[in-house]
Enzyme design. Structure first.
Site, PDB file in Angstrom:
ATOM      1  N   ASP A  36       0.859  -1.190   0.000  1.00  0.00           N
ATOM      2  CA  ASP A  36       0.000   0.000   0.000  1.00  0.00           C
ATOM      3  C   ASP A  36       0.891   1.234   0.000  1.00  0.00           C
ATOM      4  O   ASP A  36       1.708   1.422   0.901  1.00  0.00           O
ATOM      5  CB  ASP A  36      -0.893  -0.003   1.262  1.00  0.00           C
ATOM      6  CG  ASP A  36      -1.882   1.164   1.263  1.00  0.00           C
ATOM      7  OD1 ASP A  36      -1.922   1.935   0.287  1.00  0.00           O
ATOM      8  OD2 ASP A  36      -2.622   1.289   2.266  1.00  0.00           O
TER       9      ASP A  36
ATOM     10  N   ASN B  73      -0.338   4.541  -0.393  1.00  0.00           N
ATOM     11  CA  ASN B  73      -1.012   5.773   0.044  1.00  0.00           C
ATOM     12  C   ASN B  73      -0.635   6.976  -0.821  1.00  0.00           C
ATOM     13  O   ASN B  73      -0.214   8.020  -0.298  1.00  0.00           O
ATOM     14  CB  ASN B  73      -0.719   6.069   1.525  1.00  0.00           C
ATOM     15  CG  ASN B  73      -1.437   5.123   2.468  1.00  0.00           C
ATOM     16  OD1 ASN B  73      -0.805   4.277   3.106  1.00  0.00           O
ATOM     17  ND2 ASN B  73      -2.757   5.204   2.534  1.00  0.00           N
TER      18      ASN B  73
ATOM     19  N   ASP C 148      -7.949   2.607  -3.020  1.00  0.00           N
ATOM     20  CA  ASP C 148      -8.452   2.884  -1.668  1.00  0.00           C
ATOM     21  C   ASP C 148      -8.931   4.340  -1.669  1.00  0.00           C
ATOM     22  O   ASP C 148     -10.117   4.617  -1.917  1.00  0.00           O
ATOM     23  CB  ASP C 148      -7.318   2.625  -0.653  1.00  0.00           C
ATOM     24  CG  ASP C 148      -7.620   3.093   0.760  1.00  0.00           C
ATOM     25  OD1 ASP C 148      -8.723   3.613   1.006  1.00  0.00           O
ATOM     26  OD2 ASP C 148      -6.750   2.961   1.660  1.00  0.00           O
TER      27      ASP C 148
ATOM     28  N   GLY D 193      -8.959  -0.610   6.828  1.00  0.00           N
ATOM     29  CA  GLY D 193      -8.991  -0.242   8.240  1.00  0.00           C
ATOM     30  C   GLY D 193      -8.445   1.152   8.436  1.00  0.00           C
ATOM     31  O   GLY D 193      -7.679   1.655   7.604  1.00  0.00           O
TER      32      GLY D 193
HETATM   33  O1  SMG Z   1      -6.642  -0.368  10.585  1.00  0.00           O
HETATM   34  O2  SMG Z   1      -5.061  -1.853  10.426  1.00  0.00           O
HETATM   35  C1  SMG Z   1      -5.530  -0.763  10.173  1.00  0.00           C
HETATM   36  C2  SMG Z   1      -4.725   0.181   9.323  1.00  0.00           C
HETATM   37  C3  SMG Z   1      -4.754  -0.253   7.910  1.00  0.00           C
HETATM   38  O3  SMG Z   1      -3.053   0.521   6.483  1.00  0.00           O
HETATM   39  C4  SMG Z   1      -4.118   0.750   6.980  1.00  0.00           C
HETATM   40  N1  SMG Z   1      -4.813   1.877   6.756  1.00  0.00           N
HETATM   41  O4  SMG Z   1      -4.394   3.421   3.605  1.00  0.00           O
HETATM   42  O5  SMG Z   1      -5.241   1.555   4.098  1.00  0.00           O
HETATM   43  C5  SMG Z   1      -4.692   2.603   4.444  1.00  0.00           C
HETATM   44  C6  SMG Z   1      -4.360   2.906   5.882  1.00  0.00           C
HETATM   45  C7  SMG Z   1      -4.975   4.216   6.300  1.00  0.00           C
HETATM   46  C8  SMG Z   1      -4.761   4.598   7.699  1.00  0.00           C
HETATM   47  S1  SMG Z   1      -3.119   4.788   8.110  1.00  0.00           S
HETATM   48  C9  SMG Z   1      -3.068   5.578   9.587  1.00  0.00           C
HETATM   49 MG    MG Z   2      -4.756   2.126   1.908  1.00  0.00          MG
END
Ligand code: SMG
Ligand code: MG
Length: 373
Positions: free
Chosen positions: A186, A188, A236, A288
């Protein structure tokens, strides 16, 4: 249901370990909880906005402002989950604020009907496969240790956060150590289309998917990238509604979708995203946002829908918090049980919630008095 008011509650809860992504390091969560107060019951929702607008445009204080000033004033005492969603429609954006209030109303409404979120949403399995999202680490040995620990706990899939400078080497190291695990990345939004050739080098590691490599508004860029890499692209941040999902799929920008209720404005829209993906033959999984047990309960119920065919970022409470605000979600053979009690199936434990609370605010629903002649 007779909605009397909405209570906002701010809590501060430390994470068991820092969680680093391409947009920063989280050591704690500032969580805004929403409680729908009804005649003889209540319902809970969790706002998944972060304290700063770094994952998306929303942030905790902004969400509280929107809820107080624009969302709650649109609610009526005779609201229900669909009326609330409709009432929020004139307010543009702010999906996480809307989703939090919507979840609290849905919880109260379902508790009155002795129906669980799973039954209401259409869950088809009693438990859901748990994956885990592993942050950017200081070193490869530290990453390998963390991954090892999660695999020993039973997690069924590992997601590695990547960014320029922390991508091929950590992925290679984890894949070499664990040739057979389900593995994905991921980013982001940390890359641009100019990185396509570099990202294609991830094809060597048999990944399930690359999540959100490019900026959220770049659907065309993701479509172009998908033609240049063999690994499936999963969106996402870009997917903000069922119609955006349909558009991204038909343009070839995504072949798997991460669903987060907060990102799409609530559980009703999350179910529509699920349905539109199913209609296109696109598998989904539940993302998440480091939720407490309140948000997690809703996510786990959602992840039990039929087209959630990949393990989600729905990890056990212990992956995030020493003491969760609800009874903890625990791993059983790499799965989390879908709550079966009415509504979310969990409520905050008052003795845990109280010391974490920094502020509460009660917003009454104006009573609908008959207009004088
Ligand atoms: O809830 O385990 C969890 C975090 C999963 O990586 C995760 N979330 O982009 O998917 C995503 C990130 C966003 C939040 S990062 C603080
Ligand atoms: Mg993500």
């Amino acid at each position: 249901m007779k909605l009397e008011g909405v209570e906002l509650r701010w809590i501060e809860i430390p994470l068991v370990a820092p969680f680093r992504t391409s947009f920063g390091t989280e050591t704690r969560r500032s969580v805004l909880l929403v409680r729908a107060v009804t005649g003889d019951g209540e319902g809970w929702g969790e706002c998944v906005a972060m304290s700063e607008p770094v994952y998306s445009a929303e942030y905790v204080d902004g969400a509280a402002h929107v809820i107080r000033s624009f969302l709650v004033p649109k609610l009526t005492a005779d609201t229900d989950p669909w009326r609330a969603e409709q009432a929020f429609r004139p307010i543009h954006g702010h999906p996480m604020a809307k989703a939090a209030v919507g979840a609290a109303i849905l919880d109260a409404w379902l508790r009155e009907r002795s129906t669980s979120f799973g039954e209401f949403l259409g869950a088809v399995r009693p438990s859901v496969a748990a994956g885990v999202s592993v942050g950017i680490m200081d070193s490869i040995p530290a990453l390998l240790d963390a991954v090892e620990g999660y695999l020993e706990e039973g997690y069924q899939r590992i997601k590695l956060k990547i960014e320029p400078g922390w991508d091929l080497e950590p992925v290679r190291a984890v894949r070499e150590r664990h040739p057979d695990i389900l593995l994905q990345t991921d980013a982001n939004t940390a890359y641009t289309l100019a990185d396509a050739r570099h990202l294609a080098k991830l094809d060597a590691f048999d990944l399930l998917l690359i999540e959100q490599p490019l900026p959220e508004d770049d659907i065309a860029g993701h479509a172009a990238l998908a033609r240049l890499v063999r690994t499936p692209i999963c969106l996402d941040e870009s997917i903000t509604s069922a119609s955006v999902a349909a558009d991204a799929i038909t343009r070839g920008a995504t072949s798997i979708i991460n669903i987060k209720p907060g990102r799409v404005g609530g559980l009703l829209e999350a179910r529509r995203v699920h349905d539109v993906c199913a209609a296109h033959g696109v598998p989904v999984w539940c993302g998440g946002m480091l939720e407490t047990g309140i948000g997690r309960a809703a996510n786990v119920a959602l992840a039990a829908l039929p087209n959630f065919t990949l393990p989600g970022d729905t990890s056990a409470s212990s992956r995030y918090y020493t003491t969760d605000i609800t009874p903890p979600f625990t791993l059983h053979n790499g799965t989390l049980p879908v709550p079966t009690a009415p509504g979310l199936g969990v409520t905050p434990t008052p003795t845990t919630l109280q010391p974490l609370t920094t502020r509460t605010e009660y917003l009454p629903i104006p009573s609908q008095t008959t207009r004088p002649l």
